[in-house]
Write a protein that holds these residues in place. Structure first.
Motif, PDB file in Angstrom:
ATOM      1  N   HIS A  12       0.832  -1.195   0.000  1.00 48.94           N
ATOM      2  CA  HIS A  12       0.000   0.000   0.000  1.00 48.94           C
ATOM      3  C   HIS A  12       0.869   1.248   0.000  1.00 48.94           C
ATOM      4  CE1 HIS A  12      -2.712   2.966   2.303  1.00 48.94           C
ATOM      5  NE2 HIS A  12      -3.181   2.872   1.070  1.00 48.94           N
ATOM      6  N   ILE A  13       0.524   2.195  -0.866  1.00 49.86           N
ATOM      7  CA  ILE A  13       1.137   3.522  -0.808  1.00 49.86           C
ATOM      8  C   ILE A  13       0.025   4.554  -0.878  1.00 49.86           C
ATOM      9  CG2 ILE A  13       3.278   2.757  -1.928  1.00 49.86           C
ATOM     10  CD1 ILE A  13       2.303   4.434  -4.388  1.00 49.86           C
ATOM     11  N   LYS A  14       0.255   5.689  -0.241  1.00 49.84           N
ATOM     12  CA  LYS A  14      -0.684   6.800  -0.322  1.00 49.84           C
ATOM     13  C   LYS A  14       0.095   8.091  -0.293  1.00 49.84           C
ATOM     14  CE  LYS A  14      -4.982   8.649   1.544  1.00 49.84           C
ATOM     15  NZ  LYS A  14      -6.051   8.511   2.592  1.00 49.84           N
ATOM     16  N   ILE A  15      -0.050   8.876  -1.363  1.00 46.92           N
ATOM     17  CA  ILE A  15       0.548  10.200  -1.442  1.00 46.92           C
ATOM     18  C   ILE A  15      -0.573  11.183  -1.777  1.00 46.92           C
ATOM     19  CG2 ILE A  15       2.869   9.399  -2.014  1.00 46.92           C
ATOM     20  CD1 ILE A  15       2.285   9.855  -4.940  1.00 46.92           C
ATOM     21  N   ASP A  16      -0.233  12.450  -2.002  1.00 49.66           N
ATOM     22  CA  ASP A  16      -1.281  13.457  -2.123  1.00 49.66           C
ATOM     23  C   ASP A  16      -2.239  13.217  -3.278  1.00 49.66           C
ATOM     24  OD1 ASP A  16       0.679  14.002  -3.982  1.00 49.66           O
ATOM     25  OD2 ASP A  16       0.526  16.179  -3.790  1.00 49.66           O
ATOM     26  N   TRP A  17      -1.767  12.605  -4.384  1.00 52.02           N
ATOM     27  CA  TRP A  17      -2.623  12.447  -5.562  1.00 52.02           C
ATOM     28  C   TRP A  17      -2.943  10.992  -5.898  1.00 52.02           C
ATOM     29  CZ3 TRP A  17      -0.729   9.726  -9.783  1.00 52.02           C
ATOM     30  CH2 TRP A  17       0.656   9.538  -9.815  1.00 52.02           C
ATOM     31  N   GLU A  19      -3.512   6.821  -4.344  1.00 58.47           N
ATOM     32  CA  GLU A  19      -3.542   5.718  -3.392  1.00 58.47           C
ATOM     33  C   GLU A  19      -3.534   4.436  -4.194  1.00 58.47           C
ATOM     34  OE1 GLU A  19      -5.667   4.207   0.713  1.00 58.47           O
ATOM     35  OE2 GLU A  19      -6.710   5.683  -0.539  1.00 58.47           O
ATOM     36  N   SER A  20      -2.668   3.499  -3.825  1.00 59.11           N
ATOM     37  CA  SER A  20      -2.493   2.293  -4.622  1.00 59.11           C
ATOM     38  C   SER A  20      -2.248   1.094  -3.724  1.00 59.11           C
ATOM     39  CB  SER A  20      -1.311   2.464  -5.586  1.00 59.11           C
ATOM     40  OG  SER A  20      -1.174   1.344  -6.433  1.00 59.11           O
ATOM     41  N   TYR A  21      -2.896  -0.027  -4.081  1.00 61.32           N
ATOM     42  CA  TYR A  21      -2.686  -1.307  -3.425  1.00 61.32           C
ATOM     43  C   TYR A  21      -2.076  -2.272  -4.429  1.00 61.32           C
ATOM     44  CZ  TYR A  21      -5.474   0.141   0.610  1.00 61.32           C
ATOM     45  OH  TYR A  21      -5.934   0.787   1.723  1.00 61.32           O
ATOM     46  N   HIS A  22      -1.037  -2.979  -4.006  1.00 65.36           N
ATOM     47  CA  HIS A  22      -0.285  -3.874  -4.882  1.00 65.36           C
ATOM     48  C   HIS A  22      -0.505  -5.324  -4.465  1.00 65.36           C
ATOM     49  CE1 HIS A  22       1.397  -0.125  -6.018  1.00 65.36           C
ATOM     50  NE2 HIS A  22       2.329  -0.056  -5.091  1.00 65.36           N
ATOM     51  N   THR A  23      -1.169  -6.106  -5.314  1.00 65.38           N
ATOM     52  CA  THR A  23      -1.352  -7.524  -5.030  1.00 65.38           C
ATOM     53  C   THR A  23      -0.022  -8.264  -5.046  1.00 65.38           C
ATOM     54  OG1 THR A  23      -3.608  -7.538  -5.896  1.00 65.38           O
ATOM     55  CG2 THR A  23      -2.448  -9.641  -5.870  1.00 65.38           C
ATOM     56  N   PHE A  24       0.856  -7.875  -5.977  1.00 68.25           N
ATOM     57  CA  PHE A  24       2.175  -8.493  -6.106  1.00 68.25           C
ATOM     58  C   PHE A  24       3.252  -7.422  -5.932  1.00 68.25           C
ATOM     59  CE2 PHE A  24      -0.645 -10.950  -9.039  1.00 68.25           C
ATOM     60  CZ  PHE A  24      -0.722 -12.105  -8.279  1.00 68.25           C
ATOM     61  N   SER A  25       4.487  -7.879  -5.740  1.00 70.34           N
ATOM     62  CA  SER A  25       5.607  -6.953  -5.562  1.00 70.34           C
ATOM     63  C   SER A  25       5.649  -5.942  -6.696  1.00 70.34           C
ATOM     64  CB  SER A  25       6.923  -7.731  -5.506  1.00 70.34           C
ATOM     65  OG  SER A  25       6.959  -8.569  -4.364  1.00 70.34           O
ATOM     66  N   PHE A  26       5.825  -4.670  -6.315  1.00 71.47           N
ATOM     67  CA  PHE A  26       5.808  -3.596  -7.306  1.00 71.47           C
ATOM     68  C   PHE A  26       6.475  -2.367  -6.709  1.00 71.47           C
ATOM     69  CE2 PHE A  26       3.991   0.097  -9.424  1.00 71.47           C
ATOM     70  CZ  PHE A  26       4.050  -0.261 -10.753  1.00 71.47           C
ATOM     71  N   GLY A  27       7.362  -1.740  -7.502  1.00 68.86           N
ATOM     72  CA  GLY A  27       8.012  -0.516  -7.030  1.00 68.86           C
ATOM     73  C   GLY A  27       8.778  -0.767  -5.741  1.00 68.86           C
ATOM     74  N   ASN A  28       8.498   0.056  -4.731  1.00 68.08           N
ATOM     75  CA  ASN A  28       9.183  -0.074  -3.447  1.00 68.08           C
ATOM     76  C   ASN A  28       8.611  -1.180  -2.573  1.00 68.08           C
ATOM     77  OD1 ASN A  28      10.965   2.054  -3.980  1.00 68.08           O
ATOM     78  ND2 ASN A  28       9.511   3.581  -3.222  1.00 68.08           N
ATOM     79  N   TYR A  29       7.498  -1.774  -3.009  1.00 69.62           N
ATOM     80  CA  TYR A  29       6.911  -2.872  -2.235  1.00 69.62           C
ATOM     81  C   TYR A  29       7.466  -4.194  -2.753  1.00 69.62           C
ATOM     82  CZ  TYR A  29       3.643  -6.455  -0.753  1.00 69.62           C
ATOM     83  OH  TYR A  29       3.100  -7.607  -0.246  1.00 69.62           O
ATOM     84  N   TYR A  30       8.080  -4.968  -1.857  1.00 67.91           N
ATOM     85  CA  TYR A  30       8.682  -6.242  -2.257  1.00 67.91           C
ATOM     86  C   TYR A  30       8.316  -7.323  -1.253  1.00 67.91           C
ATOM     87  CZ  TYR A  30      12.177  -9.853  -3.108  1.00 67.91           C
ATOM     88  OH  TYR A  30      12.791 -11.057  -3.358  1.00 67.91           O
ATOM     89  N   ASP A  31       7.752  -8.409  -1.760  1.00 65.14           N
ATOM     90  CA  ASP A  31       7.455  -9.593  -0.963  1.00 65.14           C
ATOM     91  C   ASP A  31       7.828 -10.791  -1.821  1.00 65.14           C
ATOM     92  OD1 ASP A  31       6.361 -11.820   0.317  1.00 65.14           O
ATOM     93  OD2 ASP A  31       4.631 -10.705   1.065  1.00 65.14           O
ATOM     94  N   PRO A  32       8.880 -11.529  -1.458  1.00 67.39           N
ATOM     95  CA  PRO A  32       9.336 -12.635  -2.307  1.00 67.39           C
ATOM     96  C   PRO A  32       8.297 -13.731  -2.483  1.00 67.39           C
ATOM     97  CG  PRO A  32      10.431 -12.687  -0.153  1.00 67.39           C
ATOM     98  CD  PRO A  32       9.709 -11.385  -0.242  1.00 67.39           C
ATOM     99  N   GLY A 205     -11.000  -6.414  -3.216  1.00 62.70           N
ATOM    100  CA  GLY A 205      -9.559  -6.359  -3.033  1.00 62.70           C
ATOM    101  C   GLY A 205      -8.913  -7.705  -2.822  1.00 62.70           C
ATOM    102  N   ASP A 206      -9.702  -8.713  -2.450  1.00 61.67           N
ATOM    103  CA  ASP A 206      -9.146 -10.058  -2.272  1.00 61.67           C
ATOM    104  C   ASP A 206      -8.789 -10.667  -3.632  1.00 61.67           C
ATOM    105  OD1 ASP A 206      -9.646  -9.804   0.430  1.00 61.67           O
ATOM    106  OD2 ASP A 206     -11.345 -11.187   0.462  1.00 61.67           O
ATOM    107  N   GLY A 207      -7.738 -11.466  -3.636  1.00 63.77           N
ATOM    108  CA  GLY A 207      -7.363 -12.240  -4.808  1.00 63.77           C
ATOM    109  C   GLY A 207      -7.189 -13.695  -4.432  1.00 63.77           C
ATOM    110  N   VAL A 208      -7.322 -14.589  -5.408  1.00 64.79           N
ATOM    111  CA  VAL A 208      -7.254 -16.022  -5.126  1.00 64.79           C
ATOM    112  C   VAL A 208      -6.475 -16.728  -6.229  1.00 64.79           C
ATOM    113  CG1 VAL A 208      -8.565 -18.108  -4.655  1.00 64.79           C
ATOM    114  CG2 VAL A 208      -9.530 -15.901  -4.032  1.00 64.79           C
TER     115      VAL A 208
END
Length: 232
Positions: A12-17, A19-32, A205-208
Motif C-alpha cells: 500500500h502507498i498513499k501520497i497526495d494524488w 492511493e495504490s494497493y499492490h497484489t504483487f511486488s511492485f516498485g518499493n513494495y517487495y514480498d518474495p 480487493g481479495d485475490g485467489v
C-alpha cells in the motif's frame, strides 16, 4: 488448491494524488512470496485524484491492461495514441521493444478508480501496439465476458500470452460456474462487493490463486465485480 491473498495484506502507498494497493511486488513494495502468479505479474488497484496522474514513463516487454472501475483515464503514448478510457472499457498496451506513455485523470471533480494489470508476454521484442474496446458488463450482469485473449475472438483485446481474461458484474445471488482444465491455473480478483468462491467468502480487493480445482463456482453476496484469469 485455493490460496487467498487478502485485500489488507497487499502492499500500500498513499501520497497526495495517488492511493495504490499492490497484489504483487511492485516498485518499493517487495514480498518474495508474491512476485506474481504464472504469467500474471502485476495487479495494482489505483485511485488517482482529479487532474493528476502518471507523467510520461517507459515500459518494455510487458502486456499492460487497464480496467476502469469508476471515472475515466486519459492515455497518451509514443505511438501517437491519444484516448480516454471510460468505465466499461478495457485498454491493452503491448510494450514490446519499448513504449513511453502517460496516464492522467481528466476530471476536475472525480477520482478515477482502476486496476492496472501486467502480464509477461510469450515473446520478447514485439512491436509496440495499443488497443481499446468497450464491453457491456453493466448491461449484461451475471455472466462472464471474455475481455482479453491471445486469439481473435469476439471483441476481446488481443494479448501476447496464453491467458484468457474474463470479467463479470454480478447482482446479489447471481451464480457463475467455470470449468478449469487440469493443466490450467486461475486467478480471481474481486474488484467490487462480496462473493462466495466454492464456499469461501471474499470481499473487494481479495485475490485467489487456484490450481487443481476442476470447477469454480462464484455466487454474489452483494452487487459485485470480478476478474477471472485462466492461465497456462
Amino acid at each position: 488448491m485455493i490460496t487467498v491473498r487478502k485485500s489488507q495484506d497487499r502492499g500500500h502507498i498513499k501520497i497526495d494524488w495517488l492511493e495504490s494497493y499492490h497484489t504483487f511486488s511492485f516498485g518499493n513494495y517487495y514480498d518474495p512470496e508474491y512476485m506474481g502468479w504464472r504469467s500474471l505479474r502485476v495487479i495494482n488497484e489505483d485511485w488517482v485524484q482529479p487532474g493528476k496522474g502518471f507523467p510520461t514513463h517507459p515500459h518494455r516487454d510487458m502486456e499492460i491492461i487497464t480496467y476502469i472501475l469508476q471515472g475515466s483515464l486519459e492515455h497518451k503514448d509514443s505511438l501517437g495514441t491519444g484516448s480516454i478510457i471510460q468505465r466499461g472499457e478495457v485498454q491493452r498496451m503491448s510494450a514490446g521493444t519499448g513504449i513511453r506513455h502517460s496516464e492522467f485523470n481528466p476530471s476536475t471533480t472525480e477520482a478515477v478508480h482502476l486496476l492496472q494489470i501486467w502480464l509477461l508476454p510469450d515473446t520478447e521484442g514485439l512491436s509496440p501496439s495499443y488497443e481499446q474496446q468497450s464491453f457491456p458488463l453493466l448491461e449484461q450482469p451475471g455472466q462472464l465476458q471474455l475481455i482479453a485473449s491471445p486469439h481473435d475472438v469476439d471483441q476481446a483485446v488481443k494479448i501476447h500470452q496464453n491467458v484468457n481474461l474474463y470479467a463479470a458484474c454480478l447482482q446479489p445471488n447471481d451464480r457463475i460456474s467455470y470449468s478449469l482444465p487440469s493443466q490450467r491455473y486461475a486467478w480471481i480478483q474481486v474488484a467490487r462487493g462480496e462473493i462466495i468462491l466454492n464456499q469461501l467468502s471474499l470481499t473487494a480487493g481479495d485475490g485467489v490463486a487456484i490450481s487443481q480445482e476442476p470447477e469454480i463456482t462464484l455466487t454474489a453476496s452483494s452487487d459485485a465485480e470480478i476478474l477471472l484469469f485462466d492461465l497456462a
